[in-house]
Write a protein that holds these residues in place. Structure first.
Motif, short mmCIF file in Angstrom:
data_model
loop_
_atom_site.label_atom_id
_atom_site.label_comp_id
_atom_site.label_asym_id
_atom_site.label_seq_id
_atom_site.Cartn_x
_atom_site.Cartn_y
_atom_site.Cartn_z
N LYS A 1 0.73 -1.17 0.11
CA LYS A 1 0.47 -0.31 -0.40
C LYS A 1 0.81 1.34 -0.08
O LYS A 1 2.34 1.44 0.73
CB LYS A 1 -0.37 0.10 1.45
N PHE A 2 0.22 2.27 -0.79
CA PHE A 2 0.96 3.70 -0.69
C PHE A 2 -0.10 4.64 -0.33
O PHE A 2 -0.92 4.23 -1.51
CB PHE A 2 2.31 3.53 -1.83
N THR A 3 0.58 5.78 -1.19
CA THR A 3 -0.50 6.82 -0.91
C THR A 3 0.30 8.15 -1.68
O THR A 3 1.57 8.16 -1.66
CB THR A 3 -1.07 7.80 0.47
N ALA B 1 6.68 10.15 5.88
CA ALA B 1 5.65 9.57 6.26
C ALA B 1 5.23 11.08 7.50
O ALA B 1 4.39 11.00 7.91
CB ALA B 1 5.29 8.16 7.05
N ASP C 1 5.75 -0.75 1.71
CA ASP C 1 4.10 -0.68 2.16
C ASP C 1 4.71 0.53 2.77
O ASP C 1 5.62 0.61 3.85
CB ASP C 1 4.43 -2.33 3.00
N GLY C 2 3.77 1.36 2.76
CA GLY C 2 2.91 2.97 3.33
C GLY C 2 4.30 3.69 3.48
O GLY C 2 4.18 4.66 3.54
N ALA D 1 11.97 1.99 3.48
CA ALA D 1 11.06 2.18 4.55
C ALA D 1 11.49 3.85 4.16
O ALA D 1 12.20 3.92 3.64
CB ALA D 1 10.91 1.49 6.53
#
Ligand SMILES: [Zn+2]
Lengths: 123, 1018
Positions: free
Chosen positions: B24-26, B80, B98-99, B270
């Protein structure tokens, strides 16, 4: 990282142990009082700035604390030789025939920008 | 072919992504999914995200164009949390994890809504080429206003406002052969060099090695090309003379084959490095490589064609289309039109067709395209329109059509009717530019090669370029060229390269027809009125802007670049520079090499400050030096001052009635304690040099201005040291410990420089003097006990006879203090009775504490450097480096008493003191200044004038060097240098301040307190 040969320690050492001290082979006039103001001013303030072969004094500051001389090319930055205080260079602007670099490497011909003809050896 | 509903552009098969796992990512706050193996760019394309940024000047929508380092549009702000923000990350080079949280850097405030239209609409008139100069330079004050907004909207990103939680490494490496680039040429070079036994490092900036082979249609040894990559990497990895560095960009080539490699160790995991067993891993590592030989196998960058609206999302490089399909299983549209000048780009159409989507047509600028790939396309029934090109893309937020026309390349005009083809994607290729950035860093200028239509590098000794980087394109040739380059490099390092070591796999030979030269595509309208044809997408530079620049008289490409800002983005114009040069050449009626060459400078891609800084930050930025009594100072609330690397107590604020003293209050109290009772200073930081040998005394006479011939053992003398230009360089006391043994002290900051100075003169001028110098600064701790009660206090704990007749001022004695061996010097820097106690550093805390045990009844008060400064200045004692600045002679200081003109040897500085300049009577000379208003403490550095009525610029005649408030005088006072000051005693000078105030002060002598020196001599 970059290795320079100290002629007193007789081995290649890290560049960070050294620093440059300006033009080599400047000798202080024997009798300063005998110098004109101009001659003394020349000794104090005027230095060569050649394109090509340059003889510099360096010091092994973080090592043996000895001062020594380096023949260095001001275009390629290649160190052509190092020699003890009181000795004379074997490579000069007149005799510039590059010999194995005094910078450490198993290869003799370390990176050196091609210098066009006489430009590189003008003193 | 079925599509994932969540990722509409993801192919069901193909590529090296792991479809069984979802990440998932934004992006700009919107949630998306991708797969391991994706880059952020491939994942965005898989999700059908067309719009990734707004353009810098015109606020036009922009999409992903490329698949590698050359990407100009998809430049992201990552992170993030606030602390982990990273600007300027190319989505094409960022592995998906992810993230992941990404934002457009240009898109503020919202990439979808064109809130920047105010500037976009103003765009053309508001920001013509040269707009920086034309618009912003005139009202200088407005620049500040514009700059804030332009920066925010210009894709420059922002740095985090919180401390970076990550750590970064530096690593020094040496190798025989450094291979930059892990594509076919690089791997072949690495293999031949490694097989010879040479120590090899291979660096490649991508997530995996293989370069173009990862998405190649070619076969090697009758296997898919990527299969050979695996074999080659296995062989290399198994050798212990090989280091493979992936995710590692060679960012700069520096002198003597020094190359900086930036390895991103955790950025694919990350936004902040993970911890292993509680230890944070280095986020990135800067490898400082000193290579015997460097092999540049950096490949090529494809050039886009320049046509109208070529910046609309949906316009991609042909090679990028192939990469997204073949490597990531992503097809960035449905209907493709390819416009090309060469055969190689046909792969994009073939890949698109094989993925089951429609290739509407191929517009080929050549009259008679032929070659295997062309034939394959025709065999698949793809329409090939020869002699033509896309002259303009249509659409608003995404390509919706391509206007294709027959063109006359030489005449630069459209020569046939325009046909509009319905499509959503345009792939373009104008050929390939060798990636010569690192070769440029060497300083060697590249030359234009008409055969490959690109600049090929010249290199320096010790550097070999190979493969695409030097214009070798067919795969079989690239492999052979690479193997040869590796062999040449290894041989140069003294290794023997056997014939079989050069073995490379057999490549299928694909015959390609000759490419044609095409950069800007002509339009029906002249360039200045045609739809915008972008050259530099990141900096919004159009063909029209370049044409305008040439019309305004800019002829050199370097000037055109500066005028238009072409190539000045964070991508350094990787895509646009050659096209821009070609356009300038066309406008000027010159050839490309006549217009100039391109020069690239480090770094190849942006590098974070963290990577540059490495561990040289926070407490490791610079060493801190502490004295033996440091802990006591900390416990007694000292404020510290940095003096060089030393932490010195500055003052010791006390808590009085529940309130901590201000510095002023503490200093007043400390000064009074010294003048009225007794104070103690930790003076351990003063430089100490032990000088021994039969030549020591003679040597001192040559390096000091004053006389040393008669200084007897047990005596101390103040010495002044000049450079040979006659200017004061340092001062201090030197004590005679024995006939051939002296202890010199220097200023705290001058210690190392003075030692080197002494060594230099001894080694280079006077080697005949038998003398040795040893730094003993750290061996001896020094505490100064000073004040009227000093003798009484010290007498309690020493066996040394302190009687004023037997232990005179400027004597030193050996004995025991607090039961440890000590040297005690009767010298004074305060003007009061003073004893400087030197003990072995590891005994110092004991002695210090013992002094306090006995000192309470005398009011013993610790004082810091600020009080020391006030007390010494009241006495007119100079600090070399504060009251002198390299232009002050002993005469200027009024210290004739310290000059031994009649010494036999021409000591250092002597001759210069009789030069005409040093004899001038109007030199700046050290004087005291007494402000007319005693409450005024003059500013240090403040300029002095004689005539306050003079109009600006006023004639400045000197400046304040030291200035304090004196509790003894109950007035401000200062030391200053003033022109001819020694002859101006009693005159008034003026100090105009920034706020318009003009202070008045009287020139006085430098000794404000006890000018007779009676107090120190009791
Ligand atoms: Zn040495």
């Amino acid at each position: 990282m970059f290795h320079i040969y100290c002629p007193y320690c007789e081995e290649y050492r890290e560049e960070e142990e050294f620093h440059p001290k300006g033009q080599a082979h400047l000798s202080r006039p024997e009798d300063p009082d005998d110098c004109s103001d101009e001659a003394w001013g020349d000794y104090l303030f005027f230095r060569d700035n050649p394109r090509g072969i340059h003889h510099e004094m360096w010091v092994h500051a973080q090592g043996c604390r000895k001062f020594f001389n380096i023949t260095r090319h001001t275009v390629t930055y290649e160190i052509l030789e190092t020699y003890k205080m009181g000795e004379q260079p074997t490579i000069t602007a007149e005799t510039n025939t590059a010999r194995p670099a005094a910078t450490a490497s198993s290869a003799d011909d370390r990176a050196a920008t091609e210098v066009k003809g006489a430009q590189g050896v003008q003193a | 072919m079925s599509q994932s509903t969540k990722q509409p552009n993801r192919l069901a098969a193909g590529g090296s992504v792991d479809r069984t796992r979802t990440l998932k990512f934004t992006f700009n706050g919107q949630a998306y999914t991708g797969h391991p193996g994706d880059t952020l760019a491939s994942a965005l394309l898989a999700n059908g995200v067309d719009l990734v940024n707004r353009s810098f000047k015109y606020s036009r929508p922009r999409g992903i164009v490329a698949a590698g380092a050359e990407e100009p549009n998809a430049v992201m702000q990552l992170g993030a949390s606030e602390a982990t923000q990273v600007p300027n990350v190319r989505a094409t080079q960022q592995a998906l994890y992810d993230g992941l949280v990404a934002y457009s850097t240009n898109g503020w405030p919202d990439v979808q809504k064109d809130l920047m239209s105010w500037i976009g609409k103003l765009g053309a008139p508001f920001m013509p080429p040269g707009f920086y100069y034309k618009t912003f330079m005139a009202p200088a004050s407005m620049w500040m206003t514009y700059e804030k907004y332009i920066r925010k909207t210009a894709g420059l990103g922002r740095s985090p406002s919180e401390p970076d939680p990550d750590i970064y490494d530096h690593m020094n490496r040496h190798c025989d052969v450094l291979v930059i680039g892990g594509g076919p040429a690089g791997l072949a070079a690495a293999l031949s060099a490694a097989r010879s036994g040479a120590r090899v490092i291979v660096a490649d900036e991508q997530e995996a090695m293989g370069g173009s082979l990862l998405d190649s249609r070619d076969r090697l040894d009758d296997q898919p090309a990527h299969a050979w990559v695996t074999t080659a990497l296995e062989e290399l990895a198994a050798r212990d003379n090989v280091t493979l560095l992936t995710r590692t960009t060679a960012n700069g080539y520096h002198d003597h084959n020094f190359v900086t490699l930036h390895e991103r160790r955790t950025e694919h995991l990350a936004d902040s490095a993970p911890t292993i067993e509680g230890r944070r891993q280095p986020r990135s590592r800067l490898h400082r490589v000193r290579a015997g030989q460097v092999v540049l196998a950096t490949g090529t960058h494809e050039r886009p064609l320049v046509y109208g609206n070529n910046d609309l999302p949906g316009n991609l490089l042909a090679g990028a289309v192939s990469t997204y399909i073949r490597r990531y299983g992503v097809i960035p549209g449905r209907k493709l039109v390819l416009t090309t000048s060469n055969d190689h780009a046909y792969r994009a159409a073939l890949d698109w067709h094989e993925a089951g989507h429609e290739v509407v047509a191929i517009a080929d600028a050549r009259e008679a395209p032929e070659g295997e790939l062309v034939e394959q396309a025709r065999k698949h029934g793809i329409r090939v329109i020869a002699g033509s090109a896309i002259i303009e893309a249509t659409g608003s937020k995404r390509v919706s059509g391509a206007r294709v026309a027959r063109i006359d390349r030489d005449g630069f005009k459209v020569v046939g009717p325009v046909e509009t083809l319905d499509c959503d994607t345009i792939a373009s290729s104008g050929g390939y530019s060798p990636v010569i950035h690192l070769a440029s860093h060497t300083g060697a200028r590249p030359t234009w090669n008409e055969e490959v239509l690109g600049f090929v590098p010249h290199t320096v000794k010790g550097v070999t370029t190979t493969g695409g980087a030097r214009g070798v394109y067919p795969l079989a040739d690239v492999l052979a060229d690479g193997a040869e380059a590796g062999a040449v490099a290894a041989t140069a390092m003294g290794f023997e390269v056997a014939t079989e070591a050069r073995h490379v796999p057999q490549a299928t030979v694909v015959t390609e027809g000759a490419a044609c030269a095409l950069y800007q595509v002509p339009h029906e309208k002249p360039t200045l009125r045609a739809p915008k044809q972008f050259v530099d997408l990141q900096n919004d530079v159009t063909a029209a802007a370049i044409e305008l620049a040439t019309r305004e008289g800019f002829e050199s490409i370097e000037h055109v670049k500066r005028y238009t800002a072409m190539g000045f983005g964070t991508d350094q114009g990787k895509l646009g520079n050659i096209n821009g040069m070609a356009i300038a050449a066309r406008c000027l009626g010159k050839s490309i090499p006549e217009v100039g060459t391109t020069v690239f400078r480090p770094n190849y891609t942006p590098v974070t400050f963290g990577a540059v800084v490495g561990r040289h930050c926070r407490e490791l930025f610079d060493p801190e030096r502490y004295t033996a009594m440091h802990q006591w100072h900390v416990e007694h609330g000292a404020e510290f001052e940095d003096v060089g690397q030393w932490k010195r107590p500055w003052y010791y604020p006390r808590r009085v009635n529940g309130r901590l003293e201000s510095m002023h209050e503490a200093v007043v109290r400390e000064c009074r304690a010294v003048r009225e009772h007794v104070g103690i200073l930790d003076a351990s930081t003063l430089g100490k040099i032990d000088i021994q040998g039969p030549g020591a005394r003679e040597f001192l006479g040559r390096v000091y201005t004053n006389k040393w011939a008669k200084l007897a053992p047990g005596r101390v003398r103040y010495g002044l040291m000049c450079k040979d230009d006659g200017m004061v360089m340092d001062d201090g006391t030197t004590s005679c410990l024995g006939e051939n043994h002296f202890l010199m002290t220097t200023t705290t900051g001058g210690a190392a420089a003075v030692l080197e100075w002494l060594e230099m003169w001894h080694q280079t001028e006077w080697p005949e003097l038998d003398v040795y110098f040893t730094s003993v600064t750290d061996h001896w701790a020094t505490m100064t006990v000073t004040g009227p009660e000093a003798r009484k206090l010290l007498a309690e704990i020493t066996d040394i006879d302190l009687d004023r007749e037997s232990f005179k001022f400027m004597d030193w004695r050996e004995g025991r203090v607090a039961d440890v061996p000590a040297r005690v010097f009767r010298i004074s820097f305060t003007g009061e009775l003073a004893f400087e106690i030197n003990v072995q550093a590891n005994y110092a805390m004991h002695v210090w504490k013992t002094l306090f045990e006995h000192g309470d009844k005398y009011g013993l008060t610790p004082y810091g450097t600020e009080t020391m400064h006030v007390l010494r200045a009241e006495k007119g004692f100079i600090i070399a480096g504060q009251d002198t600045d390299g232009s002050v002679t002993p005469e200027d200081l009024g210290m004739h008493w310290a000059i031994g003109y009649d010494k036999p040897f021409p000591w250092i500085g002597k001759r210069a003191l009789s030069r005409s300049d040093t004899r001038r009577t109007d030199r700046k000379q050290l004087v005291g200044l007494k402000p007319r208003n005693p409450e005024v403490v003059l500013q240090e550095g403040a300029q002095i004038v004689f005539d306050p009525q003079q109009t600006i610029p006023m004639t400045m005649v000197g400046h304040v060097t030291s200035s304090y408030y004196s509790p003894t005088l109950e007035s401000g006072f200062a030391l200053a240098v003033v022109k001819g000051g020694h002859q101006r005693m009693g005159e008034t000078v003026y100090l105009p301040m920034v706020d318009g105030t003009i202070h008045e002060a009287e020139i006085v002598g430098t000794q404000f307190v006890d000018p007779e020196g009676a107090r120190q001599n009791v």
